[in-house]
Design a protein around this motif. Structure first.
Motif, mmCIF file in Angstrom:
data_model
loop_
_atom_site.group_PDB
_atom_site.id
_atom_site.type_symbol
_atom_site.label_atom_id
_atom_site.label_comp_id
_atom_site.label_asym_id
_atom_site.label_seq_id
_atom_site.Cartn_x
_atom_site.Cartn_y
_atom_site.Cartn_z
ATOM 1 N N MET A 1 0.833 -1.196 0.000
ATOM 2 C CA MET A 1 0.000 0.000 0.000
ATOM 3 C C MET A 1 0.869 1.248 0.000
ATOM 4 O O MET A 1 1.735 1.414 0.844
ATOM 5 C CB MET A 1 -0.904 -0.009 1.256
ATOM 6 N N THR A 2 0.666 2.129 -0.974
ATOM 7 C CA THR A 2 1.435 3.367 -1.078
ATOM 8 C C THR A 2 0.846 4.440 -0.172
ATOM 9 O O THR A 2 -0.370 4.596 -0.090
ATOM 10 C CB THR A 2 1.408 3.872 -2.532
ATOM 11 N N ASP A 34 -11.148 2.045 -3.742
ATOM 12 C CA ASP A 34 -10.937 0.597 -3.643
ATOM 13 C C ASP A 34 -9.824 0.131 -4.582
ATOM 14 O O ASP A 34 -9.000 -0.709 -4.211
ATOM 15 C CB ASP A 34 -12.233 -0.147 -3.970
ATOM 16 N N TYR A 35 -9.793 0.699 -5.780
ATOM 17 C CA TYR A 35 -8.811 0.277 -6.783
ATOM 18 C C TYR A 35 -7.385 0.528 -6.298
ATOM 19 O O TYR A 35 -6.486 -0.290 -6.505
ATOM 20 C CB TYR A 35 -9.067 1.023 -8.095
ATOM 21 N N PHE A 36 -7.171 1.683 -5.669
ATOM 22 C CA PHE A 36 -5.836 2.035 -5.174
ATOM 23 C C PHE A 36 -5.651 1.704 -3.692
ATOM 24 O O PHE A 36 -4.721 2.181 -3.052
ATOM 25 C CB PHE A 36 -5.548 3.510 -5.442
ATOM 26 N N GLU A 37 -6.570 0.905 -3.138
ATOM 27 C CA GLU A 37 -6.446 0.327 -1.795
ATOM 28 C C GLU A 37 -6.266 1.396 -0.711
ATOM 29 O O GLU A 37 -5.361 1.334 0.119
ATOM 30 C CB GLU A 37 -5.263 -0.659 -1.768
ATOM 31 N N ASP A 44 -7.440 6.994 3.973
ATOM 32 C CA ASP A 44 -8.830 6.657 3.698
ATOM 33 C C ASP A 44 -9.661 7.935 3.633
ATOM 34 O O ASP A 44 -9.359 8.945 4.285
ATOM 35 C CB ASP A 44 -9.367 5.728 4.790
ATOM 36 N N PHE A 45 -10.740 7.892 2.842
ATOM 37 C CA PHE A 45 -11.555 9.099 2.670
ATOM 38 C C PHE A 45 -13.002 8.744 2.376
ATOM 39 O O PHE A 45 -13.320 7.620 1.985
ATOM 40 C CB PHE A 45 -10.979 9.976 1.555
ATOM 41 N N SER A 46 -13.846 9.734 2.558
ATOM 42 C CA SER A 46 -15.243 9.636 2.138
ATOM 43 C C SER A 46 -15.455 10.582 0.967
ATOM 44 O O SER A 46 -14.712 11.558 0.787
ATOM 45 C CB SER A 46 -16.184 10.020 3.290
ATOM 46 N N TYR A 47 -16.467 10.290 0.158
ATOM 47 C CA TYR A 47 -16.784 11.143 -0.992
ATOM 48 C C TYR A 47 -18.306 11.205 -1.120
ATOM 49 O O TYR A 47 -18.971 10.177 -1.251
ATOM 50 C CB TYR A 47 -16.167 10.588 -2.278
#
Length: 287
Positions: A1-2, A34-37, A44-47
């Motif tokens: 994970m980057t 999800d794609y970039f984990e 982590d974020f909400s949109y």
């Protein structure tokens, strides 16, 4: 994970506009998360949707400050720059020219203002070798101006415009000419005509819609590319007209929207190298 530069706490993003519930942005950015984990990481974020009625917009500064970044859409791309209480630490060259921003990134107590429309428009045409072509842009919207700027930056010298109202171009520094029955190589459709859920959509079969679509009656005999910036419906009335006129390459705004999202991701997180065919195709699938 980057790990990404904009990290360290749970981040909040949203798409700002009115109305806004039709926007695909939450679906796009939750897919990219999800794609970039990003889930369960420090980045982590909400949109979410951020719908603010025009009469309430001037009082919305404190609401906007609650977000780490915003995608900005109609009718606020220009108005967001006019909020006197919203301070900007950086304004990109495209925003300076277009006087419109569609991406904001929080930087301490200020925001950076960016416009990804020009980048995404140019990238979506990168394989079409358009430099020596002539172009016609239909409309006078912010999207039309972004397309004009993109075409100009790509080296196109003959740029024509067909619009019902040319007043918005008075302070626009990019050289353009009014359409007078020229035979353009590229036609860019940048109005809302044919947009899903509007009366101009041919599915409504209204006489007003048919009258509106007369705006697309131009000479396509030398046109190589017809480009509708609309992405919903997938085949617009303008695209259907172009196909009937045997235009060799007809495209909608899906690629542009996907590229805008990836550019926004790069602005917010410094995530580069994400413009791969795999992620672009997956984004198009969910549009």
């Amino acid at each position: 994970m980057t790990e990404y530069p904009l990290a360290g706490h749970f981040l909040k993003f949203a798409v700002l506009g009115y109305p806004i519930k039709h926007s695909k942005s939450p679906k796009i950015f939750n897919f990219l998360k999800d794609y970039f984990e990003f889930t369960n990481s420090s980045s982590d974020f909400s949109y979410d949707f951020l719908e603010i009625a025009p009469e309430d917009f001037l009082k919305s500064t404190e609401i906007l400050k609650q977000y780490d970044g915003l995608n900005v859409t109609s009718p606020y791309k220009e108005k967001v720059l006019e909020l006197s209480m919203l301070k900007f630490s950086k304004v990109s060259p495209e925003v300076e020219i277009l006087k419109a921003a569609n991406v904001l990134k929080k930087s301490k107590d200020k925001f950076e203002a960016h416009n990804t429309d020009v980048y995404a428009f140019k990238e979506s045409l990168e394989n079409h070798h358009v430099t020596e072509m002539s172009a016609l842009v239909l409309g006078s919207s912010g999207g039309a101006k972004a397309a004009i700027l993109g075409l100009y930056q790509m080296g196109i010298k003959d740029i024509f415009v067909k619009a019902r109202d040319y007043s918005g171009f008075k302070k626009f520094d990019i050289p353009i000419q009014a359409y007078r029955d020229q035979k353009p190589n590229i036609v860019v459709q940048a109005t809302t005509l044919g947009l899903a859920n509007t009366s101009s959509n041919t599915s409504s079969n209204t006489s007003q819609g048919e009258k509106d679509l007369d705006f697309f009656n131009i000479d396509y005999s030398n046109t190589k590319i017809s480009y509708d910036l609309i992405y919903s419906p997938k085949k617009t009335p303008f695209m259907e007209i172009s196909l009937k006129n045997k235009v060799p390459h007809v495209m909608n705004g899906e690629s542009m929207l996907a590229l805008q999202a990836l550019k926004t991701f790069e602005i917010w997180f410094g995530h580069q190298g994400s413009k791969t065919s795999n992620v672009l195709e997956k984004l198009k699938e969910i549009l």
